[in-house]
Design a protein around this motif. Sequence first.
Motif, PDB file in Angstrom:
ATOM      1  N   VAL A 185       0.819  -1.223   0.000  1.00 58.28           N
ATOM      2  CA  VAL A 185       0.000   0.000   0.000  1.00 58.28           C
ATOM      3  C   VAL A 185       0.850   1.269   0.000  1.00 58.28           C
ATOM      4  N   PRO A 186       1.827   1.450   0.911  1.00 63.06           N
ATOM      5  CA  PRO A 186       2.631   2.672   0.852  1.00 63.06           C
ATOM      6  C   PRO A 186       3.442   2.815  -0.436  1.00 63.06           C
ATOM      7  N   ILE A 187       3.875   1.685  -1.015  1.00 65.57           N
ATOM      8  CA  ILE A 187       4.617   1.754  -2.279  1.00 65.57           C
ATOM      9  C   ILE A 187       3.700   2.242  -3.397  1.00 65.57           C
ATOM     10  N   VAL A 188       2.450   1.772  -3.392  1.00 70.16           N
ATOM     11  CA  VAL A 188       1.472   2.225  -4.384  1.00 70.16           C
ATOM     12  C   VAL A 188       1.244   3.730  -4.265  1.00 70.16           C
ATOM     13  N   ILE A 189       1.094   4.217  -3.047  1.00 66.96           N
ATOM     14  CA  ILE A 189       0.852   5.652  -2.831  1.00 66.96           C
ATOM     15  C   ILE A 189       2.023   6.479  -3.360  1.00 66.96           C
ATOM     16  N   LEU A 190       3.257   6.040  -3.090  1.00 66.86           N
ATOM     17  CA  LEU A 190       4.441   6.747  -3.585  1.00 66.86           C
ATOM     18  C   LEU A 190       4.482   6.736  -5.113  1.00 66.86           C
ATOM     19  N   ALA A 191       4.208   5.582  -5.698  1.00 66.25           N
ATOM     20  CA  ALA A 191       4.235   5.466  -7.160  1.00 66.25           C
ATOM     21  C   ALA A 191       3.183   6.359  -7.802  1.00 66.25           C
ATOM     22  N   LEU A 192       1.998   6.438  -7.210  1.00 61.75           N
ATOM     23  CA  LEU A 192       0.939   7.289  -7.749  1.00 61.75           C
ATOM     24  C   LEU A 192       1.363   8.754  -7.776  1.00 61.75           C
ATOM     25  N   GLY A 193       1.970   9.211  -6.673  1.00 64.84           N
ATOM     26  CA  GLY A 193       2.406  10.606  -6.607  1.00 64.84           C
ATOM     27  C   GLY A 193       3.463  10.927  -7.647  1.00 64.84           C
ATOM     28  N   LEU A 194       4.465  10.072  -7.770  1.00 65.78           N
ATOM     29  CA  LEU A 194       5.543  10.315  -8.737  1.00 65.78           C
ATOM     30  C   LEU A 194       5.036  10.238 -10.174  1.00 65.78           C
ATOM     31  N   MET A 195       4.097   9.322 -10.415  1.00 63.97           N
ATOM     32  CA  MET A 195       3.576   9.168 -11.773  1.00 63.97           C
ATOM     33  C   MET A 195       2.789  10.400 -12.210  1.00 63.97           C
ATOM     34  N   LEU A 196       1.968  10.919 -11.310  1.00 64.64           N
ATOM     35  CA  LEU A 196       1.212  12.129 -11.627  1.00 64.64           C
ATOM     36  C   LEU A 196       2.145  13.289 -11.965  1.00 64.64           C
ATOM     37  N   TRP A 197       3.302  13.315 -11.331  1.00 67.01           N
ATOM     38  CA  TRP A 197       4.242  14.419 -11.503  1.00 67.01           C
ATOM     39  C   TRP A 197       5.087  14.273 -12.771  1.00 67.01           C
ATOM     40  N   LEU A 198       5.577  13.064 -13.036  1.00 65.57           N
ATOM     41  CA  LEU A 198       6.629  12.908 -14.039  1.00 65.57           C
ATOM     42  C   LEU A 198       6.211  12.256 -15.354  1.00 65.57           C
ATOM     43  N   VAL A 199       5.340  11.275 -15.299  1.00 70.31           N
ATOM     44  CA  VAL A 199       5.126  10.415 -16.463  1.00 70.31           C
ATOM     45  C   VAL A 199       4.192  11.072 -17.479  1.00 70.31           C
ATOM     46  N   PRO A 200       4.592  11.089 -18.764  1.00 73.32           N
ATOM     47  CA  PRO A 200       3.713  11.632 -19.803  1.00 73.32           C
ATOM     48  C   PRO A 200       2.654  10.610 -20.198  1.00 73.32           C
ATOM     49  N   ASP A 201       1.609  11.098 -20.839  1.00 76.80           N
ATOM     50  CA  ASP A 201       0.608  10.175 -21.347  1.00 76.80           C
ATOM     51  C   ASP A 201       0.907   9.871 -22.807  1.00 76.80           C
ATOM     52  N   SER A 202       0.479   8.716 -23.274  1.00 73.01           N
ATOM     53  CA  SER A 202       0.654   8.351 -24.679  1.00 73.01           C
ATOM     54  C   SER A 202      -0.449   7.387 -25.065  1.00 73.01           C
ATOM     55  N   ARG A 203      -0.774   7.350 -26.342  1.00 74.73           N
ATOM     56  CA  ARG A 203      -1.800   6.422 -26.818  1.00 74.73           C
ATOM     57  C   ARG A 203      -1.566   6.126 -28.289  1.00 74.73           C
ATOM     58  N   ASP A 204      -2.195   5.066 -28.746  1.00 74.22           N
ATOM     59  CA  ASP A 204      -2.105   4.668 -30.147  1.00 74.22           C
ATOM     60  C   ASP A 204      -3.091   5.516 -30.952  1.00 74.22           C
ATOM     61  N   PRO A 205      -2.646   6.165 -32.043  1.00 71.84           N
ATOM     62  CA  PRO A 205      -3.575   6.971 -32.844  1.00 71.84           C
ATOM     63  C   PRO A 205      -4.654   6.127 -33.520  1.00 71.84           C
ATOM     64  N   ARG A 206      -4.410   4.826 -33.664  1.00 73.16           N
ATOM     65  CA  ARG A 206      -5.411   3.932 -34.261  1.00 73.16           C
ATOM     66  C   ARG A 206      -5.595   2.710 -33.364  1.00 73.16           C
ATOM     67  N   PRO A 207      -6.182   2.909 -32.199  1.00 74.31           N
ATOM     68  CA  PRO A 207      -6.313   1.788 -31.260  1.00 74.31           C
ATOM     69  C   PRO A 207      -7.324   0.767 -31.740  1.00 74.31           C
ATOM     70  N   GLY A 208      -7.142  -0.457 -31.288  1.00 71.74           N
ATOM     71  CA  GLY A 208      -8.092  -1.509 -31.633  1.00 71.74           C
ATOM     72  C   GLY A 208      -9.339  -1.447 -30.767  1.00 71.74           C
ATOM     73  N   ARG A 209     -10.373  -2.164 -31.186  1.00 73.81           N
ATOM     74  CA  ARG A 209     -11.598  -2.255 -30.404  1.00 73.81           C
ATOM     75  C   ARG A 209     -11.441  -3.331 -29.324  1.00 73.81           C
TER      76      ARG A 209
END
Length: 529
Positions: A185-209
């Motif tokens: 649980v504490p590791i998840v909380i730490l990871a959530l905070g860092l991810m919100l701060w640092l990690v960019p979002d990305s997606r496939d321009p032609r995703p599958g269904r």
Amino acid sequence: MTTAVPDSRVPEAVHRRRWAILGVLMLSLLIVVLDNSILNVAIKTISTPAPTGLGATQSELEWAINSYTLVFAGLLFTAGLLGDRLGRKKVLLGGLVAFGAGSALAAFSGSPTELIAFRAVMGFGAAFVMPATLAVLMNVFEREEQPKAIGIWAGGVGLAIAIGPITGGVLLDHFWWGSVFLINVPIVILALGLMLWLVPDSRDPRPGRIDAVGVVLSVIGLVLLVYGIIKGGQLADFTDPQVLATIGAGLAVLVAFVVFEKRSDHPSIDVTYFKNKVFSAAIAALALVFFALMGVTFFSVFYTQSVRGYSPLQTGLLMLPLAVGQMIFAPRARLVVERFGYRATTTAGMAVIAAMLAAFATLEADTPIWILEVIFFLMGTSMAHIMTPVSVVIMQALPREKAGSASALSNTFRQVGGALGIAILGSVLSTAYRNGIEDKLGLLPPDLRHTAGESIEATLGVAARLGPKGKALVDPANDAFLHAMHLTALWGAGVAVVGVVVVALYLPGKKAAAPQSGKEEEELVTAGE
């Protein structure tokens, strides 16, 4: 300061913080792998009757591991597609929240059935974490840096394998068994905070269904198949009509799944990927090595704790060489590949795995413990020289915009291989153990004979309740387990030999397979939200 090359697809702001992003991704990966490696040393404690543990039988222990694995494997394709469609960062965040909630619930399970159910919730969350980490990695690093980044990412698996058993041992020495899940649980909380701060979002321009029918068929097929295998081991009779019917039904559903995927215009698995022999061989190598490794990890804990008498913490320390070998060599495996090629590197790695599994068949109750340490270290070293190169082959064999699908495929076959390893090798262990101990249980009351014969922990538990009379069962239990372990290890070695043949025949030399598609659409990568 390093800058992105002019024709880079990665935005400059993302490129500058790519190594920090990799660190956050590894932290997310850490909790998913950490959980299973922690559970390895807790298996014996959980099998102990209440209040120390839950009194789980060997089949319940196998399900506690496999409920997580099967949900994880069954949802990876859908999770990868949702990441491609909605954005990998969003999916990662949701997966972490679900994983953390499942961990908290598992920690306070009141029965083996509850633990199995909450482990399935954890598997649901993990399914959305694992593929997204590798997909994000592939989209924040340029192609020439990807092998190095994947090597470090694979090294993170080794770090988790190292930390997990030791952490689990420390927790079990000081707290109740549920602490091995609550630590997430504490590791998840730490990871959530860092991810919100640092990690960019990305997606496939032609995703599958989303392929709902495919997901349902794959999960049902795998659950039926694994249930049948585990039931066969529990009964020590694979010719039992119920066992045969369940295994047959599982195989039939999986065949239906493959046929449906082949005909679907939006399949979970694009079966055309497997026309590429290099891609197929790399996927098979991952599945086979995890089949062997997960099965061995399962029985080695009973060897060190039940037969040799080591504590959970000591068991964790004994498993450290496995992780050290992986941590040291995973980031450096690319250098070996550059010199000798993918085929030679992975073939050698699979051959060493096979040899080390066979070496387990030589271990006795009084074998010097340093021999086990050497076996673990060489297994970890060889895994590093398999995981890193085959991960590169898999990820680079498909177009960049399909990174989520490639990651989901590799992780699915890894998890399915591991689940089948635990189920099949666990059933071999259970069957061989029951056959070896059965004639020693004649003096027990009829209602105790079946329970006592299921595993060494069950026999020792019954022996403890019988007091002085039960001491006569201890040596026969150890002998029966060692014989069963030797047989199981040889089965695992045989599977690894199949892996040697596959990679020797089909993996490339010094160059990875080129992507099958030349799509030029740019991956949509944003620096933040």
